[in-house]
Design a protein around this motif. Structure first.
Motif, short mmCIF file in Angstrom:
data_model
loop_
_atom_site.label_atom_id
_atom_site.label_comp_id
_atom_site.label_asym_id
_atom_site.label_seq_id
_atom_site.Cartn_x
_atom_site.Cartn_y
_atom_site.Cartn_z
N TYR A 191 0.86 -1.19 0.00
CA TYR A 191 0.00 0.00 0.00
C TYR A 191 0.88 1.23 0.00
O TYR A 191 2.01 1.21 0.46
CB TYR A 191 -0.91 0.03 1.24
CG TYR A 191 -1.96 -1.05 1.21
CD1 TYR A 191 -3.12 -0.88 0.46
CD2 TYR A 191 -1.80 -2.24 1.91
CE1 TYR A 191 -4.09 -1.86 0.42
CE2 TYR A 191 -2.75 -3.23 1.88
CZ TYR A 191 -3.90 -3.04 1.13
OH TYR A 191 -4.86 -4.02 1.08
N ARG A 192 0.30 2.33 -0.50
CA ARG A 192 1.03 3.59 -0.58
C ARG A 192 0.13 4.69 -0.03
O ARG A 192 -1.07 4.72 -0.33
CB ARG A 192 1.41 3.85 -2.04
CG ARG A 192 1.96 5.19 -2.30
CD ARG A 192 2.37 5.44 -3.74
NE ARG A 192 1.52 4.79 -4.71
CZ ARG A 192 1.96 4.16 -5.81
NH1 ARG A 192 3.23 4.10 -6.06
NH2 ARG A 192 1.12 3.61 -6.66
N ASP A 193 0.72 5.59 0.77
CA ASP A 193 -0.02 6.74 1.29
C ASP A 193 -0.17 7.78 0.20
O ASP A 193 0.76 8.05 -0.56
CB ASP A 193 0.72 7.37 2.47
CG ASP A 193 0.71 6.49 3.70
OD1 ASP A 193 -0.25 5.72 3.86
OD2 ASP A 193 1.66 6.58 4.50
N LEU A 194 -1.33 8.38 0.13
CA LEU A 194 -1.59 9.45 -0.81
C LEU A 194 -1.45 10.80 -0.11
O LEU A 194 -1.55 10.89 1.12
CB LEU A 194 -2.99 9.31 -1.41
CG LEU A 194 -3.24 8.03 -2.20
CD1 LEU A 194 -4.72 7.97 -2.61
CD2 LEU A 194 -2.34 7.99 -3.42
N ASP A 225 -3.50 13.21 -0.04
CA ASP A 225 -4.76 13.64 0.59
C ASP A 225 -5.11 12.82 1.83
O ASP A 225 -6.18 12.96 2.39
CB ASP A 225 -5.90 13.60 -0.42
CG ASP A 225 -6.23 12.18 -0.89
OD1 ASP A 225 -5.59 11.22 -0.42
OD2 ASP A 225 -7.12 12.04 -1.75
N GLY A 278 -5.32 9.51 1.94
CA GLY A 278 -5.87 8.22 1.57
C GLY A 278 -4.77 7.18 1.37
O GLY A 278 -3.58 7.46 1.49
N VAL A 279 -5.20 5.97 1.09
CA VAL A 279 -4.29 4.86 0.86
C VAL A 279 -4.73 4.16 -0.42
O VAL A 279 -5.92 4.01 -0.68
CB VAL A 279 -4.33 3.87 2.05
CG1 VAL A 279 -3.44 2.67 1.77
CG2 VAL A 279 -3.91 4.55 3.33
N GLU A 280 -3.73 3.73 -1.23
CA GLU A 280 -4.05 2.98 -2.45
C GLU A 280 -3.15 1.75 -2.57
O GLU A 280 -2.07 1.71 -1.98
CB GLU A 280 -3.92 3.87 -3.69
CG GLU A 280 -2.50 4.21 -4.06
CD GLU A 280 -2.38 5.02 -5.35
OE1 GLU A 280 -3.42 5.26 -6.01
OE2 GLU A 280 -1.26 5.40 -5.69
N ALA A 281 -3.63 0.78 -3.32
CA ALA A 281 -2.84 -0.43 -3.55
C ALA A 281 -1.62 -0.08 -4.39
O ALA A 281 -1.68 0.77 -5.28
CB ALA A 281 -3.69 -1.48 -4.26
N ALA A 282 -0.50 -0.75 -4.11
CA ALA A 282 0.74 -0.50 -4.84
C ALA A 282 1.52 -1.80 -4.96
O ALA A 282 1.09 -2.85 -4.46
CB ALA A 282 1.57 0.55 -4.10
N GLU A 283 2.64 -1.73 -5.61
CA GLU A 283 3.51 -2.89 -5.76
C GLU A 283 4.92 -2.48 -5.39
O GLU A 283 5.42 -1.46 -5.83
CB GLU A 283 3.47 -3.36 -7.22
CG GLU A 283 4.32 -4.58 -7.46
CD GLU A 283 4.23 -5.05 -8.91
OE1 GLU A 283 4.84 -4.40 -9.78
OE2 GLU A 283 3.54 -6.06 -9.14
#
Length: 184
Positions: free
Chosen positions: A54-57, A59, A61-66
């Motif tokens: 996961y990666r912090d945005l 704003d 938020g959190v999004e899936a990452a690799e």
């Protein structure tokens, strides 16, 4: 089980074995990751895998990452049943440069040129010894200079040719031509 259908440019699934932590998981459990490429090294194979993360945005938020990392195979890798790994981009170890047969037989090449070592300075005929640059007998502490015209120097009666480094064997035929050869 189904076979993963991925084109040559895309990753294929592979199981990455995580470090053992008996409180969290069994040592042989792992995470299914995406295998991007394989590379052969001097010490074995390494695989570039993309682990889910996961990666912090900005704003909040959190999004899936690799997260991509090179891992050792087979220590940290297990195949996923039914997956074809033949299409994974693979970088084999480049072949070692071939050593020249001439270099193998003759050994390391000697430095070119000749070195003139002054034996006696001052009045009287100059005495000197002509050596190869890598000769162990030429005195490094005394004044030496690279010889630009070795045959002219070798013809001088006050110059000796070193027999240890092969100077005499190489230059004598050039100085005397074939007059030193006799029929036996």
């Amino acid at each position: 089980m189904t076979t993963a259908s991925v084109d040559a440019a895309g990753p294929v699934p592979v199981r990455v074995v995580l470090p053992a932590d008996p409180l969290l998981w069994h040592p042989e459990q792992g995470v299914v990751a995406r295998l991007w490429r394989r590379r052969q090294t001097e010490t074995g194979w390494v695989y570039l895998v993309g682990l889910p993360s996961y990666r912090d945005l900005e704003d909040g938020g959190v999004e899936a990452a690799e997260y991509r990392v090179w891992v050792r195979a087979p220590d940290h890798m297990r195949p996923v049943d039914g997956v074809d790994y033949d299409q994974v981009p693979t970088e084999p170890l480049p072949p070692a440069p071939r050593k020249s047969v001439v270099r193998e037989v003759l050994g390391k090449r000697r430095p070119s040129g000749w070195v003139l070592a002054k034996v006696r300075e001052g009045r009287g005929p100059a005495r000197a010894v002509l050596h190869a640059p890598d000769c162990g007998r030429h005195p490094r502490a005394r004044r030496c200079s690279m010889c630009s015209a070795p045959l002219d120097v070798a013809e001088n009666p006050g110059t000796q040719l070193c027999t240890l480094c092969g100077c005499a064997q190489e230059l004598t035929p050039l100085l005397h031509g074939s007059d030193h050869i006799t029929d036996s």
